[in-house]
Design a protein around this motif. Structure first.
Motif, PDB file in Angstrom:
ATOM      1  N   THR A   1       0.694  -1.107  -0.008  1.00 11.77           N
ATOM      2  CA  THR A   1       0.112   0.177   0.099  1.00 11.77           C
ATOM      3  C   THR A   1       0.744   1.006   0.116  1.00 11.77           C
ATOM      4  OG1 THR A   1      -0.408   0.185   2.317  1.00 11.77           O
ATOM      5  CG2 THR A   1      -1.959  -1.169   1.174  1.00 11.77           C
ATOM      6  N   PHE A   2       0.502   2.213  -0.629  1.00 10.49           N
ATOM      7  CA  PHE A   2       0.585   3.637  -0.314  1.00 10.49           C
ATOM      8  C   PHE A   2      -0.181   4.533  -0.013  1.00 10.49           C
ATOM      9  CE2 PHE A   2       1.797   7.822  -2.396  1.00 10.49           C
ATOM     10  CZ  PHE A   2       2.682   8.239  -1.524  1.00 10.49           C
ATOM     11  N   GLU A   3      -0.584   5.264   1.027  1.00  7.91           N
ATOM     12  CA  GLU A   3      -1.486   6.120   1.383  1.00  7.91           C
ATOM     13  C   GLU A   3      -2.709   5.500   1.095  1.00  7.91           C
ATOM     14  OE1 GLU A   3      -0.669   9.757  -0.925  1.00  7.91           O
ATOM     15  OE2 GLU A   3       0.998  10.388   0.627  1.00  7.91           O
ATOM     16  N   GLU A   4      -2.981   4.285   1.562  1.00  9.30           N
ATOM     17  CA  GLU A   4      -4.153   3.603   1.487  1.00  9.30           C
ATOM     18  C   GLU A   4      -4.909   3.049  -0.126  1.00  9.30           C
ATOM     19  OE1 GLU A   4      -7.311   4.444   4.141  1.00  9.30           O
ATOM     20  OE2 GLU A   4      -5.960   5.555   5.595  1.00  9.30           O
ATOM     21  N   LYS A   5      -3.717   3.224  -0.887  1.00  4.83           N
ATOM     22  CA  LYS A   5      -3.825   2.707  -2.163  1.00  4.83           C
ATOM     23  C   LYS A   5      -3.036   1.328  -2.467  1.00  4.83           C
ATOM     24  CE  LYS A   5      -3.139   6.445  -4.378  1.00  4.83           C
ATOM     25  NZ  LYS A   5      -3.168   7.857  -3.472  1.00  4.83           N
ATOM     26  N   PHE A   6      -3.684   0.487  -3.208  1.00  2.00           N
ATOM     27  CA  PHE A   6      -2.970  -0.678  -3.301  1.00  2.00           C
ATOM     28  C   PHE A   6      -2.399  -0.868  -4.547  1.00  2.00           C
ATOM     29  CE2 PHE A   6      -6.565  -0.731  -0.491  1.00  2.00           C
ATOM     30  CZ  PHE A   6      -6.177  -1.805   0.400  1.00  2.00           C
ATOM     31  N   LEU A   7      -0.979  -1.555  -4.641  1.00  2.00           N
ATOM     32  CA  LEU A   7      -0.320  -1.628  -5.881  1.00  2.00           C
ATOM     33  C   LEU A   7      -0.582  -2.893  -6.655  1.00  2.00           C
ATOM     34  CD1 LEU A   7       2.163  -0.205  -7.127  1.00  2.00           C
ATOM     35  CD2 LEU A   7       3.553  -2.225  -6.099  1.00  2.00           C
ATOM     36  N   LEU A   8      -1.053  -2.791  -7.697  1.00  2.00           N
ATOM     37  CA  LEU A   8      -1.394  -3.993  -8.617  1.00  2.00           C
ATOM     38  C   LEU A   8      -0.779  -4.243  -9.971  1.00  2.00           C
ATOM     39  CD1 LEU A   8      -5.288  -4.491  -7.894  1.00  2.00           C
ATOM     40  CD2 LEU A   8      -3.345  -5.433  -6.629  1.00  2.00           C
ATOM     41  N   CYS A   9      -0.400  -5.350 -10.058  1.00  2.00           N
ATOM     42  CA  CYS A   9       0.274  -5.398 -11.669  1.00  2.00           C
ATOM     43  C   CYS A   9      -0.677  -6.112 -12.509  1.00  2.00           C
ATOM     44  CB  CYS A   9       1.638  -6.296 -11.307  1.00  2.00           C
ATOM     45  SG  CYS A   9       2.867  -5.655 -10.092  1.00  2.00           S
ATOM     46  N   ARG A  10      -0.452  -5.689 -13.809  1.00  2.00           N
ATOM     47  CA  ARG A  10      -1.343  -6.561 -14.673  1.00  2.00           C
ATOM     48  C   ARG A  10      -0.436  -7.602 -15.406  1.00  2.00           C
ATOM     49  NH1 ARG A  10      -4.054  -5.878 -19.563  1.00  2.00           N
ATOM     50  NH2 ARG A  10      -3.186  -3.813 -20.336  1.00  2.00           N
ATOM     51  N   ARG A  11      -0.664  -8.649 -15.660  1.00  2.00           N
ATOM     52  CA  ARG A  11       0.254  -9.498 -15.872  1.00  2.00           C
ATOM     53  C   ARG A  11       0.492  -9.527 -17.339  1.00  2.00           C
ATOM     54  NH1 ARG A  11       1.281 -13.950 -12.483  1.00  2.00           N
ATOM     55  NH2 ARG A  11       1.081 -15.459 -14.455  1.00  2.00           N
ATOM     56  N   ALA A  12       1.591  -9.751 -17.699  1.00  2.00           N
ATOM     57  CA  ALA A  12       2.221  -9.674 -19.080  1.00  2.00           C
ATOM     58  C   ALA A  12       2.375 -11.389 -19.427  1.00  2.00           C
ATOM     59  CB  ALA A  12       3.476  -8.920 -19.483  1.00  2.00           C
ATOM     60  N   ILE A  13       2.444 -12.078 -18.723  1.00  2.00           N
ATOM     61  CA  ILE A  13       2.444 -13.585 -19.111  1.00  2.00           C
ATOM     62  C   ILE A  13       1.577 -14.641 -18.432  1.00  2.00           C
ATOM     63  CG2 ILE A  13       5.004 -13.413 -18.898  1.00  2.00           C
ATOM     64  CD1 ILE A  13       4.865 -14.303 -15.918  1.00  2.00           C
TER      65      ILE A  13
ATOM     66  N   PRO B   1       0.055 -18.034 -16.910  1.00  2.00           N
ATOM     67  CA  PRO B   1      -1.335 -18.032 -16.789  1.00  2.00           C
ATOM     68  C   PRO B   1      -1.945 -16.627 -16.547  1.00  2.00           C
ATOM     69  CG  PRO B   1      -0.804 -18.831 -14.850  1.00  2.00           C
ATOM     70  CD  PRO B   1       0.733 -18.794 -15.576  1.00  2.00           C
ATOM     71  N   ARG B   2      -3.198 -16.442 -16.880  1.00  2.00           N
ATOM     72  CA  ARG B   2      -4.083 -15.152 -16.723  1.00  2.00           C
ATOM     73  C   ARG B   2      -3.414 -13.790 -17.056  1.00  2.00           C
ATOM     74  NH1 ARG B   2      -8.932 -16.064 -15.590  1.00  2.00           N
ATOM     75  NH2 ARG B   2      -9.053 -14.698 -13.900  1.00  2.00           N
ATOM     76  N   LYS B   3      -2.728 -13.838 -18.206  1.00  2.73           N
ATOM     77  CA  LYS B   3      -2.158 -12.678 -19.059  1.00  2.73           C
ATOM     78  C   LYS B   3      -3.307 -11.619 -19.117  1.00  2.73           C
ATOM     79  CE  LYS B   3       0.172 -11.212 -23.031  1.00  2.73           C
ATOM     80  NZ  LYS B   3       0.833 -11.914 -24.396  1.00  2.73           N
ATOM     81  N   GLY B   4      -2.874 -10.446 -18.654  1.00  2.36           N
ATOM     82  CA  GLY B   4      -4.019  -9.255 -18.830  1.00  2.36           C
ATOM     83  C   GLY B   4      -4.484  -8.963 -17.627  1.00  2.36           C
ATOM     84  N   TYR B   5      -4.511  -9.951 -16.518  1.00  2.00           N
ATOM     85  CA  TYR B   5      -5.479  -9.657 -15.325  1.00  2.00           C
ATOM     86  C   TYR B   5      -4.461  -9.332 -14.129  1.00  2.00           C
ATOM     87  CZ  TYR B   5      -9.142 -12.357 -17.518  1.00  2.00           C
ATOM     88  OH  TYR B   5     -10.305 -12.915 -18.392  1.00  2.00           O
ATOM     89  N   TRP B   6      -5.181  -8.571 -13.128  1.00  2.00           N
ATOM     90  CA  TRP B   6      -4.506  -7.906 -12.161  1.00  2.00           C
ATOM     91  C   TRP B   6      -4.172  -8.862 -11.064  1.00  2.00           C
ATOM     92  CZ3 TRP B   6      -2.875  -3.007 -12.931  1.00  2.00           C
ATOM     93  CH2 TRP B   6      -3.449  -2.003 -13.746  1.00  2.00           C
ATOM     94  N   THR B   7      -2.702  -8.713 -10.497  1.00  2.00           N
ATOM     95  CA  THR B   7      -2.276  -9.514  -9.497  1.00  2.00           C
ATOM     96  C   THR B   7      -1.466  -8.736  -8.323  1.00  2.00           C
ATOM     97  OG1 THR B   7      -1.275 -11.420  -8.988  1.00  2.00           O
ATOM     98  CG2 THR B   7      -0.123 -10.145 -10.643  1.00  2.00           C
ATOM     99  N   LEU B   8      -1.205  -9.097  -7.327  1.00  2.00           N
ATOM    100  CA  LEU B   8      -0.114  -8.720  -6.309  1.00  2.00           C
ATOM    101  C   LEU B   8       1.155  -9.088  -6.791  1.00  2.00           C
ATOM    102  CD1 LEU B   8      -2.121  -9.922  -3.130  1.00  2.00           C
ATOM    103  CD2 LEU B   8      -1.988  -7.631  -4.061  1.00  2.00           C
ATOM    104  N   PRO B   9       2.133  -8.125  -6.495  1.00  2.00           N
ATOM    105  CA  PRO B   9       3.324  -8.729  -6.836  1.00  2.00           C
ATOM    106  C   PRO B   9       3.606  -9.886  -5.885  1.00  2.00           C
ATOM    107  CG  PRO B   9       3.355  -6.471  -5.558  1.00  2.00           C
ATOM    108  CD  PRO B   9       1.980  -7.088  -5.929  1.00  2.00           C
ATOM    109  N   ALA B  10       4.108 -11.071  -6.797  1.00  2.00           N
ATOM    110  CA  ALA B  10       4.431 -12.332  -5.947  1.00  2.00           C
ATOM    111  C   ALA B  10       4.929 -13.144  -6.839  1.00  2.00           C
ATOM    112  CB  ALA B  10       2.830 -12.838  -5.540  1.00  2.00           C
TER     113      ALA B  10
ATOM    114  N   GLU C   1     -13.440  -7.026 -11.296  1.00  2.00           N
ATOM    115  CA  GLU C   1     -13.810  -8.072 -12.375  1.00  2.00           C
ATOM    116  C   GLU C   1     -12.691  -8.816 -12.933  1.00  2.00           C
ATOM    117  OE1 GLU C   1     -17.300  -8.348 -13.182  1.00  2.00           O
ATOM    118  OE2 GLU C   1     -17.193  -7.606 -10.965  1.00  2.00           O
ATOM    119  N   ASP C   2     -11.631  -8.021 -12.825  1.00  2.00           N
ATOM    120  CA  ASP C   2     -10.235  -8.865 -13.624  1.00  2.00           C
ATOM    121  C   ASP C   2      -9.010  -8.928 -12.731  1.00  2.00           C
ATOM    122  OD1 ASP C   2     -11.346  -8.259 -16.248  1.00  2.00           O
ATOM    123  OD2 ASP C   2     -11.433  -5.821 -15.873  1.00  2.00           O
ATOM    124  N   LEU C   3      -9.217  -9.485 -11.633  1.00  2.00           N
ATOM    125  CA  LEU C   3      -8.031 -10.134 -10.702  1.00  2.00           C
ATOM    126  C   LEU C   3      -7.825 -11.507 -11.436  1.00  2.00           C
ATOM    127  CD1 LEU C   3      -9.192  -9.542  -7.088  1.00  2.00           C
ATOM    128  CD2 LEU C   3      -7.691  -8.052  -8.619  1.00  2.00           C
TER     129      LEU C   3
END
Ligand SMILES: [Zn+2]
Ligand SMILES: [Zn+2]
Lengths: 187, 187
Positions: free
Chosen positions: B46-58, B60-69, B144-146
């Protein structure tokens, strides 16, 4: 059961295409062996403020005392794995309470997941990987004959939260607890 | 980077001597491939109550949003692995706070270790495995796009303890949270 040593096989160290780390690659068939960190699941098991310990029948550290713990299997939850290990090593039916600690043992690439667990009845016996299984009062724990530093950490960390219903789990020991635990391995 | 499929190799399923489970054994060289559960390390950043998400370039689930992991590497602590993954996927320097959750995803034999972490400055960008990286207010998270159910679990569980300094980490979601998270995979 011992893990095979990659050095005994026709493996080469190389960086596969699309990877950024050296891996073991089979020189015969090209199989890429990813050396993944292993997961150990175990528990500090108590019965009426006594601690269930197992004396190891196998190497490493044969003859020394340990917590019921072992490698997580495929398709198993971490809690189920801890229950299974207590049954295999001590013929004990334990009840998992909560997560006590998460250790990273980096030099052997192990992640150890340790639960707090209870025995409802003092029924247990040595499984095939144990020479004997006993309940020890805290004062009588064979501190001089523990198998691994993480056994020392888990027991001491358990004592810090034994009266708590909720707590944040522990990580690797540091400071004096770490130093004292390393003395175990000199024996 | 994709994991090789054992079915593509000359592996047989058999029970090695001294073992009690079927393993992949190389028909050419006898190498015993232990299928060990894999460890994924990540974080709700988080940064100031906002959440960091990454949209997958690979996949499985390419194009969907994920946590850095991602997968824990050899000789790495779980916390260091989570820091590395945030740097690789989001060029973000995160600070680990504490353990948020420990998930067992048994059908794919993964143990996921999720931390609570913070960004000190809103500096980040897409790493090679991400299409884009963004900070989202809770209301604007692309539910809808996790990419995965565990992303849904971690975000919701985080919200339950966001004002707590100490808490017992979460395990797999159950009930309504679990059901809602599975709807993700229908997309
Ligand atoms: Zn081979
Ligand atoms: Zn081979």
């Amino acid at each position: 059961m011992s893990t095979p040593n990659p050095d005994d096989y026709a493996f080469e160290r190389k960086i596969p295409d699309g990877d950024n780390m050296e891996r073991h690659v089979c020189a015969d068939c090209g199989w890429i062996h990813y050396d993944n960190p292993k997961i150990v699941v175990g528990s500090v098991v108590t019965f009426e403020e006594k601690f269930l310990l197992c004396r190891r029948a196998i190497n490493p550290r044969k003859g020394y005392w340990t917590l019921p713990a072992g490698y997580l299997e495929q398709n198993e939850t971490t809690a189920d794995g801890a229950v299974r290990e207590a049954f295999e090593e001590a013929n004990a039916n334990i009840r998992i309470r909560d997560l006590l600690a998460l250790y990273s043992v980096t030099h052997i690439s192990q992640v150890q997941i340790m639960y707090r667990a209870e025995l409802d009845r003092p029924e247990f016996s040595a499984g095939p990987e144990s020479l004997e299984v006993r309940l020890f009062e805290w004062e009588n724990i064979p501190w001089e004959d523990l198998a691994f530093p993480t056994v020392y950490w888990a027991l001491h960390q358990y004592m810090q939260i034994k009266d708590e219903d909720y707590f944040a789990p522990f990580a690797n020991a540091s400071g004096e607890m770490l130093e004292k635990s390393y003395q175990i391995l000199r024996r």
